[in-house]
Every structure is written in structure tokens, then in C-alpha cells.
Design an enzyme around this catalytic site. Structure first.
Site, PDB file in Angstrom:
ATOM      1  CG  ASP A 174      72.235  37.665   1.467  1.00  0.00           C
ATOM      2  OD1 ASP A 174      70.503  37.011   1.281  1.00  0.00           O
ATOM      3  OD2 ASP A 174      72.756  38.147   2.058  1.00  0.00           O
ATOM      4  CG  HIS A 211      70.693  40.784   0.077  1.00  0.00           C
ATOM      5  ND1 HIS A 211      70.297  39.861   0.505  1.00  0.00           N
ATOM      6  CD2 HIS A 211      70.183  42.148   0.173  1.00  0.00           C
ATOM      7  CE1 HIS A 211      70.752  40.745   2.000  1.00  0.00           C
ATOM      8  NE2 HIS A 211      69.752  42.159   1.971  1.00  0.00           N
ATOM      9  CB  SER A 249      67.707  42.965   3.514  1.00  0.00           C
ATOM     10  OG  SER A 249      68.891  43.458   3.477  1.00  0.00           O
TER      11      SER A 249
END
Length: 497
Positions: free
Chosen positions: A342, A391, A235
Site C-alpha cells: 500500500d 492505494h 483509506s
């Protein structure tokens, strides 16, 4: 006599190495009294070249230097002796930076978690993710609600690694015995800042400096002898890898450690600066478009971006936070892992995946997102992009289960490792070992190995067809558009075709 001594030494060495394997297996098995998980398939055993690194032995010129060879065998025996008397420790331990001027947002000391693997010359440094804040108001709010991402005051003393940070070979087949480093995210700046705390900002933003100081501290703990350093992150940490991997390589080179091969692994940090589905005022991290967040944040954080990218976008350095813009300027090898759909990208694009079935416009927007993402990844030589709605992945325990075109992510990373090594040795890349893997099916979760989806209200698992219908997917209409029978389309969806 010399030949006899060589033979004796070789036999002794083999016996000791076998004892070491049995010893290691016994202690891995004693970690938990519950039944052990089944080991990886035998086909992976040849891939675990790392295991021999724990006991490095030099076979060159044995007859000319018998004393040195016997010293190595003696060292091996001594390293195995404590194995029968001590319990192996799997946790990473907290260390604070030697340089106390480099801090978290609130001025508390920054630090890292470390699990050493003595003898291994491979190091994995992981950057944690966790969004960001970009002005005094939303940083104050973040401090109240997510303080551990801005302060070290309540960090635990130990941390257990999972996924690619796991010390268990059945969960982490190719990196399990590397030296593991986890850097907690406490700078809220996408690992880009280089600014001390001021009265005006109210917070320090030192993400980029934290990485530099961790690397310096690790040199005295064995990093100076490393062969490979993999800078990984998920991330915001994935974006942090793209921003910092060359800086780490340049730091080590500047300190004289030119033999360390620095590489990057960016997971779920390849964002698009696309147009939102619905435009909203920029009041917090969720409502703001990706471009607007970075434009505001880069000034507030005092961000540092890669020099070659900065020169390409002088005056508009915010471009360097987006993978497809910065990638061509990165000199270090980087492997990109990115879900084609995502969840974080959809969140900032104002696509809410909660409750009600989607409108047709939202569904088209999601499909187009996958198409656009594929285009930006075309020129990335090493990548893994499943058509899943999710994610982050590399620190998940299920990361070994996700496949693209029959190849798992750990296998793809191992192939990448081998291809880089073969390139250095002027060898042809290994056959049947792909490193550019991207799904071609067009819908979220059309890949049957995608992570389990759960209904956000009931918590029950959904299969692919249930999920697509929940999102408003019209099987009859799509079958008509494709010129096929609806039942055939359902069959293709079920199988992930």
C-alpha cells in the site's frame, strides 16, 4: 375462472417486467451519445439478483388474495409509465444533516450525497478518505491547502458515482441498482471523533457522529425498509468502517430496525503499526509513524472506538485503529480489501517511491511489508489482497479488472453476499465462489492485473520488469538466489507467476 385470472395476471406481469427491462436499457443507453461500453459477460447475468428488487412482487397465496396481487401488478405498471417520459438521473444529490449541531471541522454543516433507487432494499453508504490532522498547527495547514476536507462551504450540489458507487451495470455488476450514499470526509479524524469545536482545539472533530446522523436521516428516505446496509470506505474511510460498523448496527437495533443486515467493506484501511524504515521527528502527517499519529490524534479528536476493543486495550485505545488488532472484536461481517504494498503505508514508513532506484535495504523493507501484511490477513475470512503497489480501489473505474487467482473483486464481493445469505438460511456455501483471496507472489506488481504504473517524471507507462528495475530490482542476483536462469525469471515476472 380463478385459474384463468391467475394465468392472465402472470402473463401481464411478465409483459410489464420485460417492458421495464427494455425501458431501463433504453435510458441507460441514452445517458451518453457516444458508443456504449460492451456489457458484462453473460456469465454474470445470473448474479444480478438485485434487478428484481426494483419491482418487488409477492407470489404467495395468489388465489386466496387476488385483489392484493392485482394491486401489485397495477403498482408495477404505474412505476413503469414515467419511464417513457423522463430522463434517468445518475447523480447523487447533496443533503445537509437535519441535526445542525453535528458539523465539519470548521463548523460548517456536515452532509451526504444520495441517489435513491426506489424499490431496492439494498443500501450502500460510502465513507470518503483523505488522511487526517492531529494538532492545531497541522490542522491549520490542512485548512489552508485542503479546505474541502474540513469544510462543506464549497461542496458541489451533485456527485457522480464511480466503481462500486456507479449506477451502470457494466461498471458495477452487482451493486448498480442499490441506494447510493456518499459521505464526504470533513472531520479529519479517521471518522472517529465526537468533539464539538472548542477554543483550545480550534476545530470540531465529529466523524463518528456524522455517520450516526446520516443513518438517522436516511431512515425516513427508505432505509427503514432496507434488507442490507453495506458500510464501505477507502483509506481513512476504510479504517472508519472498522471503527463504526458495529456502532451503526447497534444504532439501528436500538431504534427498532432489527431486520436490517449491517455489513462492512474496508478498502485500503488495514494499516500496520510497524517500525518506520527511517525514524524521523513527528512534525506532520507524512513524517510521523502510524502509531505516533494515532496516539496524538485520539486525544485531540475525542475519539470513540468500538466498545469491545476499548475494553481489550483500556488505556491504549489507539490499538483499535489498526485492523489486525480491532478485527477480532467486530461482530458485524466485514470484507477487507487491501493492496499488499500500500502506497500510503509506505509513505508513513518513510519509503519514498520517487525518482532514484531503491537501495537494497529499501527493497527488502518493501518485501517484508508484504509478508507482514499477509500474516495479519490470515484469519480474515473474507478478503481480497492483490500484490500491487497502489492505494484505494473500490471507487476506481478499473476495479472490475483487478483479479486474484482468477477472481475479480466484484465477483468476490458477490460470493461473499451469497455466502452470508446462505449462512442465514442454513445452506452450504456456494462452490467455486471464493471469498478469501490473497496473492502469493512476493514482489510489488507481480500480479499481471495490477493497475497501470507510470513513471513519475515522464508519465509513460511501465511494464512489470521496467518497474522492478526502476525500483532497483537486480534480476541477475535474484535469479542466482533462486537457482534459475535469468531469462526464465524474466518470463515468470512478465506472466505474473
Amino acid at each position: 375462472m380463478t385459474a384463468f385470472r391467475v394465468l392472465t395476471s402472470s402473463v401481464l406481469m411478465l409483459v410489464l417486467m420485460q417492458s421495464g427491462v427494455r425501458c431501463a436499457r433504453r435510458f441507460r443507453g441514452s445517458r451518453n451519445p457516444q458508443p456504449r461500453r460492451s456489457p458484462p459477460p453473460p456469465t454474470h447475468r445470473a448474479d444480478r439478483g438485485e434487478a428484481t428488487e426494483s419491482f418487488p412482487l409477492d407470489f404467495t397465496a395468489v388465489e386466496e388474495n387476488m385483489d392484493n396481487f392485482m394491486t401489485q401488478v397495477k403498482n408495477l405498471a404505474q412505476s413503469l409509465y414515467p419511464c417513457s417520459a423522463q430522463k434517468l438521473d445518475y447523480d447523487m444529490k447533496l443533503h445537509f444533516l437535519n441535526n445542525t449541531s453535528v458539523t465539519c471541522n470548521d463548523g460548517s454543516p456536515a452532509g451526504y450525497y444520495l441517489k435513491e433507487s426506489r424499490g431496492s432494499r439494498r443500501w450502500l453508504i460510502f465513507l470518503e478518505g483523505g488522511w487526517y490532522c492531529f494538532n492545531k498547527e497541522n490542522c491549520d495547514s490542512r485548512y489552508e491547502t485542503m479546505r474541502r476536507l474540513m469544510s462543506s462551504s464549497k461542496w458541489p450540489q451533485t456527485k457522480t458515482g464511480t466503481g462500486i458507487l456507479s449506477p451502470l451495470p457494466e461498471e458495477n455488476p452487482h451493486w448498480w441498482n442499490a441506494n447510493m450514499v456518499f459521505i464526504p470526509y470533513c472531520s479529519s479524524d479517521v471518522w472517529s471523533g465526537a468533539s464539538p469545536k472548542t477554543e483550545q482545539s480550534g476545530y470540531a472533530f465529529m466523524g463518528s457522529l456524522i455517520i450516526q446522523e446520516v443513518v438517522k436521516d436516511l431512515l425516513s428516505k427508505g432505509l427503514e425498509n432496507a434488507k442490507v446496509l453495506l458500510l464501505a470506505g477507502s483509506s481513512a474511510g476504510g479504517t472508519g468502517v472498522l471503527l463504526n460498523v458495529d456502532r451503526v448496527a447497534e444504532l439501528l437495533e436500538g431504534l427498532g430496525h432489527t431486520s436490517i443486515q449491517v455489513r462492512g467493506l474496508a478498502d485500503s484501511g488495514w494499516f500496520l503499526d510497524n517500525k518506520q524504515y527511517h525514524f524521523t521527528d513527528c512534525v506532520d502527517t507524512v513524517s510521523c509513524s502510524p502509531t505516533e499519529i494515532i496516539k496524538r490524534g485520539i486525544t485531540y479528536w475525542g475519539s470513540v472506538v468500538p466498545e469491545r476493543c476499548r475494553k481489550s486495550y483500556e488505556g491504549e485505545e489507539w490499538n483499535c485503529f489498526f485492523g489486525y488488532r480491532v478485527f477480532s472484536s467486530i461482530k458485524s461481517p466485514v470484507f477487507v480489501v487491501q493492496w499488499l504494498f500500500d502506497e500510503a503505508q509506505l509513505t508513513v514508513d518513510n519509503i519514498q517511491l520517487t525518482g532514484q532506484p531503491m537501495q537494497e535495504g529499501q527493497w527488502r523493507y518493501i518485501q517484508n511489508l508484504g509478508i507482514e501484511l499477509r500474516k495479519t490477513l490470515n484469519n480474515v475470512p473474507a478478503m481480497f489482497a492483490p500484490a500491487c503497489l497502489s492505494h484505494e480501489v473500490i471507487t476506481r473505474t478499473y476495479w472490475i479488472d483487478i483479479q486474484v487467482k482468477g477472481t475479480s473483486l466484484p465477483r468476490a464481493l458477490h460470493c461473499w453476499d451469497r455466502s452470508l445469505q446462505d449462512h442465514r438460511n442454513n445452506k452450504a456455501p456456494p462452490k467455486g465462489c471464493p471469498v478469501h483471496l490473497i496473492d502469493s507472489c512476493p514482489w510489488p506488481h507481480c500480479n499481471p492485473t495490477c493497475p497501470t504504473i507510470r513513471d513519475q517524471f515522464t508519465g509513460q507507462e511501465m511494464n512489470v520488469i521496467q518497474f522492478l528495475m526502476h525500483m532497483g530490482f537486480d534480476v541477475q542476483k535474484m535469479a542466482q538466489q533462486q537457482g534459475m536462469d535469468p531469462s526464465k525469471l524474466l518470463g515468470m515476472l512478465s506472466s505474473g507467476s
